[in-house]
Motif scaffolding. Structure first.
Motif, short mmCIF file in Angstrom:
data_model
loop_
_atom_site.label_atom_id
_atom_site.label_comp_id
_atom_site.label_asym_id
_atom_site.label_seq_id
_atom_site.Cartn_x
_atom_site.Cartn_y
_atom_site.Cartn_z
N ARG A 210 -35.87 -15.98 -31.39
CA ARG A 210 -36.88 -16.46 -32.33
C ARG A 210 -36.70 -15.84 -33.71
NH1 ARG A 210 -41.90 -18.73 -32.88
NH2 ARG A 210 -41.80 -19.52 -30.75
N SER A 211 -36.55 -14.52 -33.75
CA SER A 211 -36.43 -13.83 -35.05
C SER A 211 -35.14 -14.22 -35.77
CB SER A 211 -36.47 -12.32 -34.85
OG SER A 211 -37.74 -11.92 -34.41
N PHE A 212 -34.04 -14.31 -35.02
CA PHE A 212 -32.76 -14.68 -35.65
C PHE A 212 -32.82 -16.08 -36.23
CE2 PHE A 212 -30.70 -11.53 -32.57
CZ PHE A 212 -30.59 -10.54 -33.54
N LEU A 213 -33.41 -17.01 -35.49
CA LEU A 213 -33.54 -18.39 -36.00
C LEU A 213 -34.46 -18.44 -37.22
CD1 LEU A 213 -33.83 -20.32 -32.62
CD2 LEU A 213 -31.95 -20.51 -34.26
N GLN A 214 -35.53 -17.66 -37.17
CA GLN A 214 -36.48 -17.64 -38.29
C GLN A 214 -35.81 -17.11 -39.55
OE1 GLN A 214 -40.16 -15.55 -37.41
NE2 GLN A 214 -41.27 -17.11 -38.55
N GLN A 215 -35.02 -16.06 -39.41
CA GLN A 215 -34.33 -15.47 -40.56
C GLN A 215 -33.39 -16.47 -41.22
OE1 GLN A 215 -32.36 -12.03 -38.90
NE2 GLN A 215 -34.30 -11.04 -38.35
N GLN A 216 -32.84 -17.38 -40.41
CA GLN A 216 -31.88 -18.36 -40.93
C GLN A 216 -32.54 -19.68 -41.33
OE1 GLN A 216 -28.57 -17.97 -41.39
NE2 GLN A 216 -28.56 -15.86 -40.67
N MET B 150 -26.70 -20.61 -27.59
CA MET B 150 -27.00 -21.79 -28.41
C MET B 150 -27.47 -21.41 -29.81
SD MET B 150 -26.63 -24.90 -26.90
CE MET B 150 -27.98 -26.04 -27.25
N HIS B 151 -28.39 -20.45 -29.89
CA HIS B 151 -28.93 -20.13 -31.22
C HIS B 151 -27.87 -19.46 -32.10
CE1 HIS B 151 -29.73 -15.90 -29.93
NE2 HIS B 151 -29.81 -15.64 -31.21
N ASN B 152 -26.95 -18.72 -31.46
CA ASN B 152 -25.88 -18.11 -32.24
C ASN B 152 -24.89 -19.14 -32.76
OD1 ASN B 152 -25.95 -15.05 -32.42
ND2 ASN B 152 -26.47 -15.35 -30.28
N LEU B 153 -24.60 -20.17 -31.96
CA LEU B 153 -23.75 -21.25 -32.44
C LEU B 153 -24.43 -21.99 -33.58
CD1 LEU B 153 -21.28 -23.08 -32.31
CD2 LEU B 153 -22.40 -24.37 -30.47
N ALA B 154 -25.73 -22.24 -33.45
CA ALA B 154 -26.48 -22.93 -34.51
C ALA B 154 -26.39 -22.16 -35.83
CB ALA B 154 -27.94 -23.10 -34.09
N ILE B 155 -26.55 -20.84 -35.74
CA ILE B 155 -26.48 -20.00 -36.94
C ILE B 155 -25.07 -20.04 -37.54
CG2 ILE B 155 -26.55 -17.60 -37.75
CD1 ILE B 155 -28.89 -17.20 -35.71
N ASP C 250 -38.73 -25.97 -26.01
CA ASP C 250 -40.12 -25.88 -25.58
C ASP C 250 -40.61 -24.44 -25.51
OD1 ASP C 250 -38.52 -25.28 -23.42
OD2 ASP C 250 -39.59 -26.53 -21.98
N GLU C 251 -39.67 -23.48 -25.46
CA GLU C 251 -40.00 -22.05 -25.51
C GLU C 251 -38.84 -21.30 -26.15
OE1 GLU C 251 -42.79 -20.56 -21.91
OE2 GLU C 251 -40.85 -21.34 -21.26
N ILE C 252 -39.16 -20.42 -27.09
CA ILE C 252 -38.11 -19.60 -27.71
C ILE C 252 -38.57 -18.14 -27.69
CG2 ILE C 252 -36.74 -19.16 -29.77
CD1 ILE C 252 -37.06 -22.06 -30.55
N TYR C 253 -37.78 -17.29 -27.04
CA TYR C 253 -38.14 -15.88 -26.89
C TYR C 253 -37.36 -15.02 -27.88
CZ TYR C 253 -40.02 -17.60 -22.44
OH TYR C 253 -40.72 -18.30 -21.48
N GLU C 254 -37.80 -13.78 -28.00
CA GLU C 254 -37.06 -12.81 -28.79
C GLU C 254 -35.80 -12.37 -28.02
OE1 GLU C 254 -37.52 -12.19 -31.74
OE2 GLU C 254 -39.60 -12.64 -32.15
N PRO C 255 -34.71 -12.05 -28.71
CA PRO C 255 -34.59 -11.99 -30.17
C PRO C 255 -34.21 -13.31 -30.83
CG PRO C 255 -32.59 -11.16 -29.17
CD PRO C 255 -33.49 -11.53 -28.03
#
Length: 455
Positions: free
Chosen positions: A44-50, A18-23, A37-42
């Protein structure tokens, strides 16, 4: 033709795909928001960078209004999710991840790789070879691959390569993801019962792959492993106007802990090894042949393939010892990975360490599927966290029950990361390899740090 830019919200944006599609969608110019409700590494970092990391933890239905074109619902979100209820109330278009991918690839040739094991590596191989030859293509893959920026790409490319997971699409759509993609070329790598929480019997599970085979359109292609009994059964089934293509382990040679593909008198060094990976190579080669990659082009590109991230990767190597980590978690994957390492390094002993981490693996009723999975290891080690067993509502697992399930009375069993680490540090590693297998992280054990301390 210009792509219509959309405003898109992700419910459960922290998922690995999901987070890769969002990016990917944000980089294509779409307006993207998300929550979880919970976001784990990696993730979290990838979403934050974007700039896509939600500013809050949890669900916020107030963010949704009629201005949104699409809501994409992750498998993690439940039917009663407040954001989902709000999206339904507003009458917004709601897609599961695979439904959205299909909508974006209706006009593309769709190559979908399915299988209980091998699908990630096979998909990665196909994308690597296409990328090597600078072909234009889109992709959806479950792990990072050297040379590809993300694990999802959507563009105006004429073809898309998709890793087809058999797990369910969403809380609203209990259909296996691979059935939503509607392939033109389908690959079945191998089938071994998994996801016991969704498919309570082996028959239920295998049926999904049969449906995948039946979905192959007239004039379409179904590529299957003839050395896997279930894949063979499904691939050989009579289907009108469907081209079926069996494959098997690629001819090869192994010397001095290195593997080579053979083609007549020619030999091509490769960086991955093991019977399962040599079958994955054959699967990728057959699929690529159907989209314009010749055998010569394939052999030229495959030597530089590093493997998919987390799949039988070398962590550290010194003279006489190699430490590997692998994503293996299902019985067939554990067995194949152990055999691969032992076959290539048959002059060394092998310590194989496996974490019971998934829903299936912590279920007493499923545990006997692991019988004899360690038979090629000299020292067999299992780690699990009893708290995770309790959290899933399962009865406690005893040492004796594990030894019986694995059919291995010498099985070493640990329930804390510290005890596991201490045991591994007490071993001698001269002429001995260590293999760490898990879809988790062994209770937070840093394998890279551990490797530095061991050798």
């Amino acid at each position: 033709m210009a792509v219509k830019l959309q405003k898109i919200h992700f419910i459960a944006i922290g998922g690995s795909v999901m987070h890769n599609l969002a990016i990917a969608l944000k980089e294509s110019g779409h307006t993207v928001t998300g929550s979880d409700d919970e976001i784990y590494e990696p993730s979290r970092s990838f979403l934050q960078q974007q700039g896509l990391l939600p500013p809050y933890e949890g669900w916020n239905p107030a963010i949704l209004d009629k201005s949104y074109d699409v809501v994409i619902l992750g498998m993690h979100a439940k039917k009663e999710n407040p954001e989902l209820l709000k999206a339904q109330e507003l009458g917004l278009k709601i897609f599961s991840f695979p439904e959205y991918i299909f909508e974006q690839s209706r006009d593309k040739q769709r190559v979908v790789v399915a299988g209980s094991h091998g699908k990630t590596t096979t998909t990665a191989l196909i994308t690597h070879v296409l990328n090597y030859h600078k072909r234009k293509f889109d992709y959806v893959i479950g792990a990072r691959v050297e040379g590809l920026t993300h694990t999802v790409k959507l563009s105006d490319a004429p073809v898309i390569i998709i890793e087809g997971d058999e797990y369910l699409s969403s809380a609203l759509d209990p259909t296996p993801k691979f059935l939503r993609y509607q392939h033109h070329i389908g690959v079945i790598t191998g089938i071994a019962w998994d996801h016991a929480n969704v498919f309570p019997t082996e028959e239920d599970y295998v049926k999904q792959f049969d449906l995948f085979g039946d979905q192959t359109p007239k004039g379409g292609m179904l590529i299957y492993c003839e050395q896997d009994s279930m894949s063979l059964m499904i691939g050989k089934k009579e289907r009108h106007d469907v081209f079926t293509i069996p494959y098997k382990t690629h001819p090869h040679a192994e010397e001095n802990h290195k593997c080579y593909l053979t083609n007549g008198k020619e030999r091509y060094p490769i960086k991955i090894f093991g019977t399962h990976n040599l079958q994955n190579i054959s699967a990728a080669k057959e699929a690529l042949k159907k989209i314009g990659i010749t055998a010569e082009m394939f052999f030229e590109a495959v030597s530089s393939f590093e493997g998919a991230s987390g799949r039988l990767q070398k962590v550290k190597e010194v003279h006489g010892t190699t430490i590997f980590k692998d994503f293996a978690h299902a019985p067939s994957k554990v067995k194949a990975t152990i055999k691969a390492v032992k076959d290539l390094y048959n002059d060394r002993e092998l310590i194989a360490c496996f974490e019971l981490h998934t829903y299936s693996s912590l279920n007493k009723n499923f545990l006997p599927q692991y019988k004899d999975s360690f038979k090629n290891a000299n020292t067999a080690v299992v780690y699990f966290n009893p708290e995770k067993v309790k959290a899933k509502g399962f009865p406690e697992i005893s040492t004796d029950e594990l030894k019986k399930a694995f059919a291995n009375p010498a099985l070493q069993i640990f329930t804390t990361a510290q005890d596991l680490s201490n045991f591994l540090k007490q071993q001698q590693y001269k002429n001995k390899n260590l293999l760490m297998m898990s879809s988790g992280n062994f209770g937070g054990l840093d394998i890279n740090q551990l490797a530095s301390e061991l050798i």
